[in-house]
Enzyme design. Structure first.
Site, PDB file in Angstrom:
ATOM      1  N   TYR A  57       0.840  -1.201   0.000  1.00  0.00           N
ATOM      2  CA  TYR A  57       0.000   0.000   0.000  1.00  0.00           C
ATOM      3  C   TYR A  57       0.872   1.247   0.000  1.00  0.00           C
ATOM      4  O   TYR A  57       1.981   1.240   0.524  1.00  0.00           O
ATOM      5  CB  TYR A  57      -0.897   0.027   1.244  1.00  0.00           C
ATOM      6  CG  TYR A  57      -2.352   0.063   0.862  1.00  0.00           C
ATOM      7  CD1 TYR A  57      -2.863   1.195   0.208  1.00  0.00           C
ATOM      8  CD2 TYR A  57      -3.202  -1.006   1.092  1.00  0.00           C
ATOM      9  CE1 TYR A  57      -4.191   1.224  -0.193  1.00  0.00           C
ATOM     10  CE2 TYR A  57      -4.523  -0.974   0.691  1.00  0.00           C
ATOM     11  CZ  TYR A  57      -5.009   0.145   0.050  1.00  0.00           C
ATOM     12  OH  TYR A  57      -6.307   0.173  -0.352  1.00  0.00           O
ATOM     13  N   GLU A  59      -0.620   5.174  -0.404  1.00  0.00           N
ATOM     14  CA  GLU A  59      -1.372   6.349  -0.888  1.00  0.00           C
ATOM     15  C   GLU A  59      -0.476   7.577  -0.947  1.00  0.00           C
ATOM     16  O   GLU A  59       0.397   7.758  -0.099  1.00  0.00           O
ATOM     17  CB  GLU A  59      -2.556   6.621   0.043  1.00  0.00           C
ATOM     18  CG  GLU A  59      -3.687   5.643  -0.146  1.00  0.00           C
ATOM     19  CD  GLU A  59      -4.823   5.874   0.838  1.00  0.00           C
ATOM     20  OE1 GLU A  59      -4.635   6.619   1.815  1.00  0.00           O
ATOM     21  OE2 GLU A  59      -5.902   5.295   0.628  1.00  0.00           O
ATOM     22  N   ASP A 203      -6.667  12.388 -25.985  1.00  0.00           N
ATOM     23  CA  ASP A 203      -6.797  11.047 -25.415  1.00  0.00           C
ATOM     24  C   ASP A 203      -6.252  10.083 -26.470  1.00  0.00           C
ATOM     25  O   ASP A 203      -6.968   9.678 -27.379  1.00  0.00           O
ATOM     26  CB  ASP A 203      -8.271  10.774 -25.102  1.00  0.00           C
ATOM     27  CG  ASP A 203      -8.517   9.349 -24.626  1.00  0.00           C
ATOM     28  OD1 ASP A 203      -7.567   8.541 -24.626  1.00  0.00           O
ATOM     29  OD2 ASP A 203      -9.673   9.046 -24.275  1.00  0.00           O
ATOM     30  N   THR A 229      -4.400   4.988 -22.271  1.00  0.00           N
ATOM     31  CA  THR A 229      -4.309   3.672 -21.660  1.00  0.00           C
ATOM     32  C   THR A 229      -2.973   3.075 -22.093  1.00  0.00           C
ATOM     33  O   THR A 229      -2.431   3.425 -23.140  1.00  0.00           O
ATOM     34  CB  THR A 229      -5.430   2.758 -22.148  1.00  0.00           C
ATOM     35  OG1 THR A 229      -5.451   2.810 -23.572  1.00  0.00           O
ATOM     36  CG2 THR A 229      -6.780   3.191 -21.626  1.00  0.00           C
TER      37      THR A 229
HETATM   38  C1  LIG Z   1      -9.794   2.435 -24.456  1.00  0.00           C
HETATM   39  C2  LIG Z   1     -10.087   3.896 -24.381  1.00  0.00           C
HETATM   40  C3  LIG Z   1     -10.427   4.504 -23.157  1.00  0.00           C
HETATM   41  C4  LIG Z   1     -10.807   3.743 -21.910  1.00  0.00           C
HETATM   42  O1  LIG Z   1      -9.937   2.934 -21.341  1.00  0.00           O
HETATM   43  P1  LIG Z   1     -10.362   1.891 -20.210  1.00  0.00           P
HETATM   44  O2  LIG Z   1      -9.031   1.407 -19.786  1.00  0.00           O
HETATM   45  O3  LIG Z   1     -11.227   0.870 -20.835  1.00  0.00           O
HETATM   46  O4  LIG Z   1     -11.058   2.646 -19.143  1.00  0.00           O
HETATM   47  C5  LIG Z   1     -10.578   5.876 -23.133  1.00  0.00           C
HETATM   48  N1  LIG Z   1     -10.435   6.613 -24.257  1.00  0.00           N
HETATM   49  C6  LIG Z   1     -10.150   6.059 -25.445  1.00  0.00           C
HETATM   50  C7  LIG Z   1     -10.029   6.924 -26.645  1.00  0.00           C
HETATM   51  C8  LIG Z   1      -9.975   4.685 -25.543  1.00  0.00           C
HETATM   52  O5  LIG Z   1      -9.725   4.138 -26.733  1.00  0.00           O
END
Ligand SMILES: *Cc1c(COP(=O)(O)O)cnc(C)c1O
Length: 434
Positions: A57, A59, A203, A229
């Site tokens: 752990y 945090e 993203d 991710t």
């Molecule tokens: C896969 C993806 C996510 C979400 O990821 P998770 O790990 O499933 O929560 C967010 N944004 C985009 C553009 C993705 O392709």
């Protein structure tokens, strides 16, 4: 090797669970995995995930923890951060977000007040993600959303996005998608965001590995904040990274992730992430990402040659969308199910400019990608065989009411032979080759 070790350790204690793990190992070896958001992580990445750091752990952040005993957790988190910053060229990285959805929520809650903040992003059925303001996600319920889409050629129209942004005045302008086959112009998005006073967020979950390997342009220095991710083209463990440029952004993001949204970080995941980032810095990974794109382009070309309607006329990255209603008068979901029956595993997916029958659970398209096949060592020449398999299977599907048909194949004998051929083809490649 690692599969056998894991399964036998589990089996000694829990044969029931071990049998399921064993079945999944076999499935991943015997099918053509073409879901573009998946990959095969290396044995080293997976071993770190099973390490003793899972027992710890801690945090807080390195040097500022709420628990004792942090010598090694601090070291591993700092190592992951250092590598993430070097690889992507950003000065700040948060490696604690548990996955992509929590990472995006972390960014939104760092910068936006609930029920006031405005987010502008791509609509779901044109390739946006649920966490880009879909009404079924809290991101769509807590914030005011404006969605942009693709134009009639299935591509982004930056002039139109700029016009909408000037009108809507978002606080956060999002680019980066879950089903968009073309290069993203980060400079254009950054310029629009600055013009309207928004924070730009990319993203890049899907293309993080391509960016790391130099097969897609970098968001740096155009974009303020980058989330992704780590388990898709980057080929790491399931997790996420948030990059930022300004110290005040980094501070707000760190606070939003912990204590805003999460408790203790998953240190085994962070260790595994550090290993994946180390792999991604190698020459081997650069050629891997270049090959992922070459393979996707070869696959798109073969499918178009056979008359398939490939969205936007091809791909610049690791994935492609095929409108199977336009191509073969078939619905995407049924095609995906039937392809799985012969050993080709991909997604059903919405496509832009589809028929008016398209719904999220009943879309006109399928989505496929090459990250897994490329990790197995496949090259452009193998994509001809993959396209042939897909075409043979689709040509052998009955059209009309096949959603309800118990026997959806025109010729079951063809299907049986095809399934055997695909299995043999898949088994001729190892799951991880370097
Ligand atoms: C896969 C993806 C996510 C979400 O990821 P998770 O790990 O499933 O929560 C967010 N944004 C985009 C553009 C993705 O392709």
């Amino acid at each position: 090797m690692i599969e056998k070790t894991i399964t036998s350790l589990v089996e000694a204690c829990d044969p029931k669970a071990a049998a399921i793990l064993q079945n999944e190992d076999e499935r991943q070896t015997a099918v053509l995995r073409m879901i573009p958001s998946e990959n095969y992580a290396s044995p080293a990445v997976r071993a770190a995930l099973a390490s003793t750091l899972s027992n710890k752990y801690g945090e807080g952040y390195a040097g500022r923890r709420y628990y004792q005993g942090q010598k090694n957790t601090d070291a591993i988190e700092l190592l992951a951060i250092e590598r993430a910053c070097r690889l992507f060229g950003y000065p700040h990285a948060n490696v604690q977000a548990l996955s992509g959805a929590p990472a995006n929520l972390g960014v939104y809650t760092a910068f936006l007040k609930p029920f006031e903040g405005r987010i502008m992003a791509m609509r779901l059925d044109h390739g946006g993600h649920l966490t880009h303001g879909s009404p079924v996600s809290v991101t769509g319920q807590w914030f005011e959303i404006m969605h942009y889409g693709c134009n009639e050629n299935d591509v982004l129209d930056y002039d139109e996005i700029r016009r909408m942004a000037i009108e809507f005045k978002p606080n956060v302008l999002v680019c980066g998608y879950t089903a968009y086959p073309r290069t993203i112009d980060f400079a254009a998005f950054g310029a629009i965001a600055r013009e309207v006073g928004a924070i730009s967020l990319a993203d890049v979950s899907h293309i993080a590995g391509l960016i790391a390997g130099g097969a897609h342009p970098s968001p740096f220095p155009h974009i303020d904040v980058v989330t992704f991710t780590t388990h898709k083209t980057l080929r790491g463990p399931r997790g996420a990274i948030i990059l930022s440029q300004k110290p005040e952004h980094a501070e707000a993001i760190d606070k939003a992730v912990f204590p805003g949204l999460q408790g203790g970080p998953h240190f085994a995941t962070i260790a595994s992430l550090a290993v994946a980032l180390h792999e991604a810095e190698s020459d081997g990974f650069r050629s891997y990402s270049a090959q992922v794109v070459k393979n996707a382009q070869a696959l798109a070309a073969h499918l178009m040659e056979k008359g398939y309607h490939v969205s936007s006329g091809g791909t610049d990255n690791h994935l492609l969308l095929v409108d199977v209603r336009k191509s073969a008068s078939l619905p995407g979901k049924r095609v995906a199910e039937l392809l799985e029956d012969v050993g080709i595993v991909l997604n059903f997916n919405t496509v832009p400019n589809a028929s008016d029958r398209q719904k999220p659970l009943f879309p006109d398209g399928i989505r496929m990608g090459t990250p897994c096949l490329t990790t197995r060592g496949m090259k452009e020449n193998h994509m001809a065989a993959v396209a042939d398999f897909i075409h043979l299977a689709i040509s052998n599907m009955k059209t009309g009411k096949i959603e309800k048909d118990d026997n959806p194949w025109k010729d079951p004998a063809v299907t049986g032979k095809l399934a055997a051929d695909i299995r043999a083809f898949a088994l001729s490649f190892p799951t991880f080759t370097w």
